[in-house]
Design a protein around this motif. Structure first.
Motif, mmCIF file in Angstrom:
data_model
loop_
_atom_site.group_PDB
_atom_site.id
_atom_site.type_symbol
_atom_site.label_atom_id
_atom_site.label_comp_id
_atom_site.label_asym_id
_atom_site.label_seq_id
_atom_site.Cartn_x
_atom_site.Cartn_y
_atom_site.Cartn_z
ATOM 1 N N TYR A 171 -11.026 12.708 34.537
ATOM 2 C CA TYR A 171 -11.772 11.608 33.173
ATOM 3 C C TYR A 171 -11.540 10.286 33.649
ATOM 4 O O TYR A 171 -10.761 9.766 33.971
ATOM 5 C CB TYR A 171 -11.475 12.330 32.220
ATOM 6 C CG TYR A 171 -10.239 11.891 31.324
ATOM 7 C CD1 TYR A 171 -10.169 10.973 30.659
ATOM 8 C CD2 TYR A 171 -8.861 12.342 31.967
ATOM 9 C CE1 TYR A 171 -8.744 10.260 29.875
ATOM 10 C CE2 TYR A 171 -7.688 12.014 31.478
ATOM 11 C CZ TYR A 171 -7.904 10.845 30.533
ATOM 12 O OH TYR A 171 -6.478 10.585 30.023
ATOM 13 N N CYS A 172 -12.632 9.346 32.883
ATOM 14 C CA CYS A 172 -12.171 8.033 32.449
ATOM 15 C C CYS A 172 -12.213 7.804 31.301
ATOM 16 O O CYS A 172 -12.291 8.382 30.313
ATOM 17 C CB CYS A 172 -13.548 7.288 33.062
ATOM 18 S SG CYS A 172 -14.030 7.561 34.767
ATOM 19 N N LEU A 173 -11.419 6.601 31.037
ATOM 20 C CA LEU A 173 -11.460 5.960 29.909
ATOM 21 C C LEU A 173 -11.829 4.447 29.463
ATOM 22 O O LEU A 173 -11.818 3.695 30.329
ATOM 23 C CB LEU A 173 -9.806 5.675 29.451
ATOM 24 C CG LEU A 173 -9.470 5.185 28.273
ATOM 25 C CD1 LEU A 173 -9.653 5.795 27.161
ATOM 26 C CD2 LEU A 173 -7.826 4.754 28.353
ATOM 27 N N ILE A 215 -6.874 10.799 22.374
ATOM 28 C CA ILE A 215 -7.603 10.936 23.659
ATOM 29 C C ILE A 215 -6.576 11.276 24.905
ATOM 30 O O ILE A 215 -6.870 12.211 25.542
ATOM 31 C CB ILE A 215 -8.345 9.582 24.203
ATOM 32 C CG1 ILE A 215 -9.335 9.400 23.264
ATOM 33 C CG2 ILE A 215 -8.739 9.699 25.605
ATOM 34 C CD1 ILE A 215 -10.221 8.005 23.674
ATOM 35 N N SER A 216 -5.385 10.651 24.812
ATOM 36 C CA SER A 216 -4.445 11.221 25.902
ATOM 37 C C SER A 216 -4.048 12.612 25.640
ATOM 38 O O SER A 216 -3.848 13.265 26.617
ATOM 39 C CB SER A 216 -3.144 10.120 25.791
ATOM 40 O OG SER A 216 -2.235 10.631 26.470
ATOM 41 N N ARG A 220 -4.453 15.974 28.464
ATOM 42 C CA ARG A 220 -2.856 15.923 28.683
ATOM 43 C C ARG A 220 -2.881 16.854 30.280
ATOM 44 O O ARG A 220 -1.940 16.632 30.867
ATOM 45 C CB ARG A 220 -2.006 16.363 27.829
ATOM 46 C CG ARG A 220 -2.328 17.954 27.463
ATOM 47 C CD ARG A 220 -1.636 18.283 26.093
ATOM 48 N NE ARG A 220 -2.018 19.670 25.576
ATOM 49 C CZ ARG A 220 -2.858 20.134 24.914
ATOM 50 N NH1 ARG A 220 -4.016 19.011 24.674
ATOM 51 N NH2 ARG A 220 -3.164 21.304 24.626
ATOM 52 N N ASN A 221 -3.977 17.701 30.323
ATOM 53 C CA ASN A 221 -3.821 18.567 31.362
ATOM 54 C C ASN A 221 -4.734 18.306 32.779
ATOM 55 O O ASN A 221 -5.092 18.910 33.647
ATOM 56 C CB ASN A 221 -4.053 19.955 31.329
ATOM 57 C CG ASN A 221 -3.056 20.506 30.392
ATOM 58 O OD1 ASN A 221 -1.767 20.348 30.575
ATOM 59 N ND2 ASN A 221 -3.408 21.284 29.549
ATOM 60 N N ARG A 222 -5.372 16.738 32.313
ATOM 61 C CA ARG A 222 -6.426 16.347 33.187
ATOM 62 C C ARG A 222 -5.882 15.087 33.909
ATOM 63 O O ARG A 222 -4.909 14.719 33.334
ATOM 64 C CB ARG A 222 -7.966 16.050 32.507
ATOM 65 C CG ARG A 222 -8.207 17.432 31.726
ATOM 66 C CD ARG A 222 -9.454 17.044 30.903
ATOM 67 N NE ARG A 222 -10.532 16.751 31.870
ATOM 68 C CZ ARG A 222 -11.912 16.474 31.574
ATOM 69 N NH1 ARG A 222 -11.937 16.014 30.201
ATOM 70 N NH2 ARG A 222 -12.653 16.332 32.418
ATOM 71 N N LYS A 223 -6.666 14.354 34.878
ATOM 72 C CA LYS A 223 -6.111 13.257 35.634
ATOM 73 C C LYS A 223 -7.082 11.853 35.271
ATOM 74 O O LYS A 223 -8.308 12.221 35.302
ATOM 75 C CB LYS A 223 -6.208 13.630 37.126
ATOM 76 C CG LYS A 223 -5.458 14.495 37.770
ATOM 77 C CD LYS A 223 -5.658 14.612 39.218
ATOM 78 C CE LYS A 223 -4.653 15.791 39.885
ATOM 79 N NZ LYS A 223 -4.964 16.038 41.206
ATOM 80 N N PHE A 253 -0.861 6.426 28.365
ATOM 81 C CA PHE A 253 -1.581 7.125 29.149
ATOM 82 C C PHE A 253 -0.865 7.178 30.476
ATOM 83 O O PHE A 253 0.023 6.362 30.931
ATOM 84 C CB PHE A 253 -2.998 6.741 29.703
ATOM 85 C CG PHE A 253 -3.938 6.721 28.706
ATOM 86 C CD1 PHE A 253 -4.832 7.894 28.566
ATOM 87 C CD2 PHE A 253 -3.995 5.846 27.665
ATOM 88 C CE1 PHE A 253 -5.562 7.931 27.363
ATOM 89 C CE2 PHE A 253 -4.838 5.881 26.347
ATOM 90 C CZ PHE A 253 -5.681 7.052 26.473
ATOM 91 N N ASP A 254 -0.784 8.472 31.209
ATOM 92 C CA ASP A 254 -0.298 8.522 32.438
ATOM 93 C C ASP A 254 -0.938 8.095 33.852
ATOM 94 O O ASP A 254 -2.292 8.170 34.058
ATOM 95 C CB ASP A 254 -0.325 10.148 32.867
ATOM 96 C CG ASP A 254 0.317 10.493 34.146
ATOM 97 O OD1 ASP A 254 0.569 9.744 35.127
ATOM 98 O OD2 ASP A 254 0.384 11.611 34.549
ATOM 99 N N PHE A 255 -0.531 6.928 34.216
ATOM 100 C CA PHE A 255 -1.222 6.258 35.526
ATOM 101 C C PHE A 255 -0.982 6.711 36.723
ATOM 102 O O PHE A 255 -1.519 5.888 37.813
ATOM 103 C CB PHE A 255 -0.612 4.694 35.273
ATOM 104 C CG PHE A 255 -1.091 3.838 34.202
ATOM 105 C CD1 PHE A 255 -1.860 2.599 34.399
ATOM 106 C CD2 PHE A 255 -1.430 4.172 33.072
ATOM 107 C CE1 PHE A 255 -2.349 1.899 33.748
ATOM 108 C CE2 PHE A 255 -2.001 3.227 32.109
ATOM 109 C CZ PHE A 255 -2.650 2.241 32.515
#
Length: 501
Positions: A171-173, A215-216, A220-223, A253-255
């Protein structure tokens, strides 16, 4: 005004798009033939033209009139109710009719819509090569060679990016900062003067942080593969507020899978050394420094508070801080500009050597000050935008920048386009993904629009749902829980807000 008369409205949107390609600022009134019974010739003379489409079992009749005087007429035969097969035929006929009436051809021919390269993308999937795609555009839509080739090149460039993402897992943010140093003449976005709203910025960031946390969590289980911070002008925040913004994004967010992180630093007068250092510390990989023009006189007309020299200084300062991907935006057709102005803009940008360049055609949006004050500026808008776009294409090629995305907006004169150019391997993923709608884009902030994809069993997008945040900054702050609830409902997350935050 323009009158559109139809006894059925099956192709109304297509006719509107074609008429507006020639008359982008005109209001179009749609009526049925029976509605004209109360009209007399004096009323009809108030319309610039009358475009009529009459459907019968054996044929479709198209005509263009001035008042009650026929100018041109066309007949089409076939099953007009079979829209999938008849649509291109009737669009081409309406285009040819408008060509005859106006004496003008359009570079894109009868092709309308936001994504002109979509057809080329589908053709690639079917195994067609570049030459075959170009021939198809010219035959079916009567586009020019230049536009047909542009569509094919963009589709080929997009293909590599689209194949690199997983619509189910990635996904995108998008993070929206709706504040600007001043409001541009042509702007129709939900953006507000930072000087007028400075007392609301901290509260806005509080609400934004809450929405980003949700949103995060829901992803949580996506990239997360791409981040885009836009607006407005994010760098219009002061240095402490800007540091808070980029810190909260990195901490939330996880970078580990982020391939690209863009911040719109669009106004050079909003850029400082400390903000550039903040971006570098927090992993921003791409920034935009957007002059729109490299002519001081035009900058004053469109409401910019900076000059050309500040553009150059901001660009070089960003380079000195190690930014290896700097984009620049320009607009073709700005009030008061002609070929010489465009040549100067392209020449000055070439000296700076940006890594990507986005070339927009001026669109006169309903909510923009330019439209509301058109009488004042109409005499200043006389540039041949098609020629300007061609000049920009050649200049981009000379800078080793190649087209990678393409889209159109309503109310662009001449049915023209916006094009993104970039060095090989430096195309902006976010730009491609938002235009092509291939994976979810979660958006936070006032006026931000989340786009959620519904996929079939093979992972292909079959539907896109939009989840909109309110545009007002005050409403956004006061109703942030509602904004999160909208996303929760759209994503099917059944947990209570209290459990997720």
């Amino acid at each position: 005004m323009i009158l559109l008369v139809q006894n059925e409205n099956l192709y109304e949107n297509d006719f509107r798009a074609m008429i507006q390609a020639y008359y982008p600022a005109e209001k179009i009134v749609a009526l049925k033939p029976v509605d004209l019974s109360s009209y007399d010739s004096r009323i009809l003379r108030e319309y610039r033209i009358i475009f009529t489409a009459l459907y019968s079992k054996s044929h479709v009749k198209l005509k263009v009139e001035e008042g009650s005087k026929y100018i041109f007429t066309a007949y089409l035969h076939g099953e007009y109710q079979d829209k999938a097969n008849f649509r291109n035929k009737i669009k081409l006929a309406s285009y040819r009719l408008m060509c005859e009436y106006t004496g003008k051809t359009l570079p894109w021919g009868s092709l309308t819509g936001m994504r002109p390269s979509k057809i080329a993308s589908k053709a690639l999937e079917m195994g067609m090569n570049k030459a075959e795609i170009i021939d198809y555009y010219k035959e079916v839509y009567e586009t020019t060679d230049e536009k047909a080739e542009l569509s094919a090149e963009v589709a080929i460039a997009e293909k590599e990016i689209l194949e690199s993402v997983d619509s189910k897992k990635d996904y995108c943010l998008y993070v929206g900062i709706p504040f600007c140093p001043s409001r541009c003449l042509y702007c129709s976005f939900a953006s507000y003067s930072i000087s007028d709203y400075k007392g609301l910025v901290d509260g806005y960031l509080d609400a934004l942080e809450k929405e980003l946390q949700y949103i995060s969590y829901v992803n949580r289980n996506r990239k997360l593969v791409s981040i885009y911070v836009g607006g407005g002008t994010p760098t219009s925040l002061n240095e402490l507020q800007f540091e808070r913004l980029v810190t909260m994004i990195q901490n939330t967010f996880d970078f580990s899978n982020v391939l690209e992180y863009t911040v719109e630093a669009g106004r050079p007068d909003s850029i400082s050394l400390e903000k550039l250092k903040s971006m570098r510390r927090h992993k921003v990989s791409r920034i935009s420094i957007n002059p729109q023009t490299m002519n001081d006189e035009t900058l004053r007309i469109i409401g910019r508070n900076h000059n050309v020299e500040q553009v150059k200084e901001a660009f070089l300062m960003a380079r000195s801080q190690g930014f290896k991907h700097i984009n620049m935006d320009i607009i073709a057709g700005l009030p008061g500009e002609d070929r010489l102005f465009m040549e100067r803009t392209l020449r000055e940008i070439a000296k700076l050597k940006p890594d990507s360049l986005t070339v927009h055609s001026l669109a006169i949006k309903r909510a923009a000050r330019l439209n509301q004050e058109m009488d004042q500026f109409k005499s200043l808008i006389d540039m041949d935008v098609a020629e300007a776009l061609s000049m920009a294409h050649d200049a981009a090629e000379d800078m080793d920048l190649y087209p990678y995305y393409l889209y159109r907006q309503k109310n662009i004169a001449g049915n023209l386009e916006n094009v993104g150019y970039a060095r090989k391997g430096m195309a902006c993923r976010y730009n491609v993904l938002i235009i092509e709608e291939k994976l979810d884009i979660f958006a936070a902030g006032a006026g931000a629009v989340t786009r959620l994809m519904t996929l079939d069993e093979d992972g292909k997008v079959i539907k896109t749902d939009r989840v909109e945040d309110v545009k007002s900054v005050t409403d956004y702050v006061n109703r942030i829980d509602e904004m999160i609830e909208r996303k929760r409902a759209a994503t099917g997350d059944k947990r209570n807000l209290e459990e997720t935050l």
